[in-house]
Motif scaffolding. Structure first.
Motif, mmCIF file in Angstrom:
data_model
loop_
_atom_site.group_PDB
_atom_site.id
_atom_site.type_symbol
_atom_site.label_atom_id
_atom_site.label_comp_id
_atom_site.label_asym_id
_atom_site.label_seq_id
_atom_site.Cartn_x
_atom_site.Cartn_y
_atom_site.Cartn_z
ATOM 1 N N LEU A 52 31.987 -3.080 14.300
ATOM 2 C CA LEU A 52 31.478 -2.157 15.312
ATOM 3 C C LEU A 52 31.444 -2.844 16.683
ATOM 4 O O LEU A 52 31.831 -2.256 17.692
ATOM 5 N N TYR A 53 30.999 -4.096 16.667
ATOM 6 C CA TYR A 53 30.952 -4.840 17.930
ATOM 7 C C TYR A 53 32.349 -4.971 18.520
ATOM 8 O O TYR A 53 32.573 -4.739 19.708
ATOM 9 N N PRO A 93 21.972 -8.305 12.418
ATOM 10 C CA PRO A 93 22.911 -9.109 13.206
ATOM 11 C C PRO A 93 24.312 -8.511 13.123
ATOM 12 O O PRO A 93 24.588 -7.694 12.248
ATOM 13 N N ILE A 94 25.186 -8.931 14.032
ATOM 14 C CA ILE A 94 26.567 -8.438 14.010
ATOM 15 C C ILE A 94 27.271 -9.042 12.801
ATOM 16 O O ILE A 94 27.368 -10.258 12.691
ATOM 17 N N PRO A 95 27.757 -8.216 11.877
ATOM 18 C CA PRO A 95 28.435 -8.776 10.704
ATOM 19 C C PRO A 95 29.830 -9.294 11.055
ATOM 20 O O PRO A 95 30.401 -8.913 12.077
ATOM 21 N N LEU A 141 24.399 -0.130 19.012
ATOM 22 C CA LEU A 141 24.678 -1.512 19.408
ATOM 23 C C LEU A 141 23.898 -1.842 20.676
ATOM 24 O O LEU A 141 24.009 -1.129 21.678
ATOM 25 N N TYR A 142 23.102 -2.883 20.599
ATOM 26 C CA TYR A 142 22.294 -3.319 21.748
ATOM 27 C C TYR A 142 22.692 -4.725 22.166
ATOM 28 O O TYR A 142 23.105 -5.530 21.333
ATOM 29 N N ASN A 143 22.525 -5.024 23.441
ATOM 30 C CA ASN A 143 22.723 -6.409 23.859
ATOM 31 C C ASN A 143 21.376 -7.125 23.889
ATOM 32 O O ASN A 143 20.348 -6.555 23.499
ATOM 33 N N GLN A 144 21.398 -8.356 24.340
ATOM 34 C CA GLN A 144 20.192 -9.182 24.307
ATOM 35 C C GLN A 144 19.072 -8.593 25.165
ATOM 36 O O GLN A 144 17.902 -8.732 24.842
#
Ligand code: NAG
Length: 220
Positions: A52-53, A93-95, A141-144
């Motif tokens: 997804l990322y 977490p991003i897999p 999806l979120y960023n920091q």
């Protein structure tokens, strides 16, 4: 020229769109259970949002907004017939994204768990996942900095397992069995305890000198 205009327009729309609004980057993304029937009455397990990322990254106007390491994925949940949206209390977490993930499950990755408790979007309440109900989910999806970057479309309905029809009778049967086992275990434990106690007592009352009972030296 036309292309550039479109990009500028998108940019303006982006500026005018408040963060978290639904008119965001929506990604067409397949959502499925972790394995064929990974369902319980209050929990569903989904395949992690593989790639997804990367999907967002390849389409993003500004891919420097998030790195793989700092981005996170959140799951939103809707109960069929209810307009309220809830979320999974845990972030994921991003897999790892590898070309084979669509055929096989990558080892070491954990399924995305939905339930048994959901959180309200504003974090002020919770809600239990119910048996035999239809739920739809989507990934975000979120960023920091907790900026929403992209969202998937809502999935199809996934139904939690029903409770067994004869739940009550089953419960009683199970209960009776368990109680019987517990009593039996207790009786055996008591018997062993008494046996050990008796042995110990025998040793104290008749210390090892008992061995020399019949020896001639005791006569002297
Ligand atoms: C939080 O959300 C819930 C349900 O969506 C709502 O009932 C509640 O009033 C909200 N609380 C606050 C403080 O906004």
């Amino acid at each position: 020229m036309k292309m550039k205009g479109a990009v500028v327009l998108l940019f303006i729309v982006g500026l005018l769109t408040p963060a978290g609004s639904s008119s965001l980057f929506t990604l067409d993304y397949p959502i499925s259970l972790y394995y064929r029937d990974s369902r319980l009455s209050t929990v569903l397990w989904f395949r992690p949002a593989y790639c997804l990322y990367e999907l967002w990254n390849s389409d993003a106007l500004d891919s420097s907004q998030a790195t793989r390491q700092t981005a996170t994925i959140e799951m939103e949940v809707k109960l069929a017939g209810d307009n309220d949206v809830y979320k999974s209390p845990k972030r994921f977490p991003i897999p790892i994204c590898s070309p084979s993930v669509y055929q096989s499950l990558a080892l070491g990755d954990h399924a995305c768990e939905m339930g048994p408790t959901l959180a309200c979007l504003n974090d002020t309440c919770t809600r239990a996942v119910l048996p035999g109900r239809n739920y739809r989910i989507r990934f975000l999806l979120y960023n920091q900095e907790r900026t929403l970057l992209a969202a998937t479309d809502w999935s199809r309905n996934f139904q939690t397992r029903d409770l067994p029809h004869d739940f009550r009778t089953m419960d009683v049967d199970f209960g009776g069995h368990s109680v019987g086992l517990v009593v039996l275990t207790m009786l055996i434990s008591i018997a062993v305890f008494l046996l050990l106690g008796a042995t110990g007592l025998a040793l104290i009352v008749r210390p090892p000198s008992a061995f020399s009972f019949g020896s001639p030296s005791s006569d002297a």
